[in-house]
Motif scaffolding. Structure first.
Motif, mmCIF file in Angstrom:
data_model
loop_
_atom_site.group_PDB
_atom_site.id
_atom_site.type_symbol
_atom_site.label_atom_id
_atom_site.label_comp_id
_atom_site.label_asym_id
_atom_site.label_seq_id
_atom_site.Cartn_x
_atom_site.Cartn_y
_atom_site.Cartn_z
ATOM 1 N N GLU A 244 -24.712 -4.862 -24.938
ATOM 2 C CA GLU A 244 -25.049 -3.592 -24.291
ATOM 3 C C GLU A 244 -25.818 -2.687 -25.251
ATOM 4 O O GLU A 244 -26.735 -1.956 -24.838
ATOM 5 N N LEU A 245 -25.485 -2.741 -26.527
ATOM 6 C CA LEU A 245 -26.165 -1.921 -27.530
ATOM 7 C C LEU A 245 -27.644 -2.251 -27.636
ATOM 8 O O LEU A 245 -28.430 -1.438 -28.131
ATOM 9 N N ASN A 246 -28.024 -3.445 -27.177
ATOM 10 C CA ASN A 246 -29.427 -3.860 -27.241
ATOM 11 C C ASN A 246 -30.141 -3.719 -25.899
ATOM 12 O O ASN A 246 -31.222 -4.274 -25.706
ATOM 13 N N ASP A 260 -21.936 7.179 -32.468
ATOM 14 C CA ASP A 260 -23.260 7.546 -32.979
ATOM 15 C C ASP A 260 -23.368 7.311 -34.485
ATOM 16 O O ASP A 260 -24.321 7.758 -35.122
ATOM 17 N N ASP A 261 -22.360 6.612 -35.045
ATOM 18 C CA ASP A 261 -22.366 6.365 -36.486
ATOM 19 C C ASP A 261 -22.641 4.901 -36.809
ATOM 20 O O ASP A 261 -22.236 4.390 -37.855
ATOM 21 N N LEU A 262 -23.328 4.201 -35.903
ATOM 22 C CA LEU A 262 -23.710 2.816 -36.172
ATOM 23 C C LEU A 262 -25.101 2.564 -35.614
ATOM 24 O O LEU A 262 -25.606 3.317 -34.772
ATOM 25 N N VAL A 263 -25.712 1.486 -36.104
ATOM 26 C CA VAL A 263 -27.030 1.094 -35.636
ATOM 27 C C VAL A 263 -26.989 -0.380 -35.270
ATOM 28 O O VAL A 263 -26.366 -1.188 -35.957
ATOM 29 N N SER A 264 -27.618 -0.713 -34.155
ATOM 30 C CA SER A 264 -27.719 -2.101 -33.721
ATOM 31 C C SER A 264 -29.156 -2.558 -33.914
ATOM 32 O O SER A 264 -30.094 -1.912 -33.432
ATOM 33 N N PHE A 265 -29.304 -3.656 -34.639
ATOM 34 C CA PHE A 265 -30.636 -4.212 -34.884
ATOM 35 C C PHE A 265 -30.989 -5.142 -33.722
ATOM 36 O O PHE A 265 -30.272 -6.094 -33.425
ATOM 37 N N HIS A 266 -32.097 -4.881 -33.078
ATOM 38 C CA HIS A 266 -32.418 -5.538 -31.815
ATOM 39 C C HIS A 266 -33.145 -6.871 -31.970
ATOM 40 O O HIS A 266 -33.181 -7.653 -31.015
#
Length: 526
Positions: A244-246, A260-266
């Motif tokens: 879902e994050l992608n 909001d304190d993480l990043v997902s690399f697509h």
């Protein structure tokens, strides 16, 4: 033609036909059957027959004939099942994965259909071969027959190719994937290649050669006096386009998507399409093109470099093993109730968090890296990869015979397992947030993806050059705590850039503020 060559000719017909049903099914995808294409189909059949007959004819003798035919039958029956059921090809990498399969994983593949294939195409033909009486002629007669039979097989092969030379040229050049389905000579060739590699694989406790010998922890980094506490989760069989994050339309990350304190690399490309390749590769300083499977035993990896620099490293495993990565660090197996407190009866990934507080207490000095190797979405029994409370999408496929389920049911079970991975990652972050005095971070990277029935293909392990993106595009997530130097917001620009497992090595070192000439900033380039 002497009796032994008549027997070879007969069984080669069976191998070319019955055992290669999947090959011809794949062949029909690129060359749809029609009256005009019939002659090319016959030519392909003739070439496959000739290949099997030639190999068996050259290797056979009064002592080797029956063992060879039994080997071909048993191998062909077993491989026909996996090819027909999951659409996989049996190459050396697949054999390596099968060799590393433990009892629980093997049990997850068992079925009545598997038994039927192994009996009908394996055991029954093998019994017929063993019980058949073959009368051999004199040595001179047999040698002459071998010569004539070899000439016959070469003639059939030459006639088959010559009658459709342009079609064969196109087939060999543009459809290499289809050739991998030739059974059983394809799998047997792969087994020989695998055995050759195993014979040269390092054994025993060898001293690994040092890598990144100039590596130092940067004492001038911001907050350099604080200790790092970092968790790395090595995911299993998660594909990027189902996160879902992608951008996936389904709620497969219900807990993580609210942060909001993480990043997902697509866009992360895996190093391989199997755990046995990808896991050691991602911890290696070598790129995918440079990586040699044996190097994990011969050269240090990221864990060794961090250990050398004083980082306390722990590997916990709820999968088959670390594939050699944790050979020189502390390793704990969490696949049984004796160690894992969360088993129902399958031991759950979240159980690997048990006792970590004690591990931190036992190491009052030095940075800490904890690697958690998931069971994740290991197939084909996706419905077993999550507790019943996580069955959000229904109906689900409740069998390892994926071809018997609707695609909707397969995807539902797979996505439910991803929701459990989301829960596990979120629980790991919650645990890290209980240590506000540390610089904390969590890195999640899956080892490879998974095919879920696209074009009749299931599971993973396809040769990388031909593998679909569903097997090579994987999710990766970085969470950073409040005291960590780098914040997730700093990496928004990097989220959409193309990355790969090649960058995991330097990412791990960078997370611990390690400087070495071999590394840029890995995935952490804003």
């Amino acid at each position: 033609m002497t009796p032994q060559y008549r027997l070879i000719a007969l069984f080669s017909l069976a191998f070319a036909g019955l055992y290669n049903a999947v090959f011809f099914n794949q062949f029909a995808r690129v060359y749809p059957f029609s009256v005009d294409a019939l002659s090319f189909y016959i030519a392909i059949f003739g070439l496959i027959w000739a290949a099997h007959a030639l190999i068996l004819g050259l290797l056979s003798s009064r002592y080797s004939l029956k063992p060879l035919l039994v080997l071909f039958a048993l191998t062909g029956g077993a491989c026909a099942y996996f090819m027909a059921t999951y659409g996989v090809v049996i190459d050396a990498a697949m054999i390596d994965s099968l060799a590393a399969t433990d009892g629980a994983e093997a049990a997850g593949l068992m079925s009545v259909k598997m038994l039927a294939y192994n009996l009908g195409l394996g055991a029954l033909p093998a019994w017929l071969i063993v019980t058949r009486t073959v009368r051999f002629r004199t040595t001179l007669v047999e040698l002459r027959a071998k010569f004539l039979f070899t000439a016959l097989t070469l003639a059939v092969a030459g006639l088959s190719i010559g009658s459709h030379s342009a079609d064969f040229a196109s087939f060999f050049r543009e459809h290499k994937t289809v050739r991998y389905y030739t059974n059983p000579i394809g799998p047997l060739y792969a087994a020989i290649a695998w055995a050759r590699d195993q014979s040269t694989r390092p054994r025993g406790n060898m001293i690994a050669s040092a890598v990144s010998t100039d590596a130092i922890i940067d004492e001038h980094a911001e907050h350099g006096a604080d200790r790092e506490l970092i968790v790395m989760i090595v995911g299993e069989t998660a594909r990027a386009d189902h996160f879902e994050l992608n951008g996936y339309a389904r709620a497969t990350n219900p807990r993580l998507s609210g942060r909001d304190d993480l990043v997902s690399f697509h866009q992360i490309s895996s190093c391989g399409t199997s755990t046995a390749v990808s896991v050691p590769c991602m911890f290696s300083p070598d790129t995918r093109s440079e990586f040699d499977g044996d190097s994990i035993y011969l050269r240090e990896n990221a864990l060794d470099v961090l250990t050398r620099l004083g980082v306390n490293v722990l590997w916990r495993d709820n999968n088959s093993s670390s594939k050699g990565v944790a050979k020189r660090v502390r390793y704990e197996d969490f696949r049984s109730p004796e160690r894992n407190p969360v088993c129902d009866p399958e031991c759950r990934d979240v159980g690997m968090l048990d006792g970590l507080d004690r591990y931190v207490e036992e190491h009052p000095t030095g940075d800490i890296l904890i690697v958690l190797h998931q069971m994740g979405n290991h197939g084909p029994e996706y419905f077993k990869r999550y507790p019943t409370a996580f069955e959000h999408f229904t109906p689900t496929c409740q069998t390892n015979q994926l071809g018997d389920c609707s695609r909707e049911a397969i995807i539902n079970a797979y996505d439910n397992a991803l929701r459990y991975t989301d829960h596990f990652i979120a629980e790991s972050i919650d645990w890290l947030e209980g240590y506000p005095s540390f610089e904390t971070a969590l890195l999640y990277v899956s080892d490879h993806g998974e095919s879920l029935g696209e074009n009749g293909l299931y599971l993973h392990g396809m040769p990388y050059a031909f593998a679909p993106e569903s097997q090579t595009q994987v999710p990766a997530i970085l969470w950073t705590g409040a005291r960590y130097d780098l914040q997730a917001g700093d990496l928004v620009a990097a989220a959409d850039a193309a990355h790969s497992h090649d960058q995991v090595y330097c990412t791990l070192l960078t997370l611990f503020e390690v400087a070495t000439h071999e590394c840029g900033r890995g995935l952490l380039s804003p």
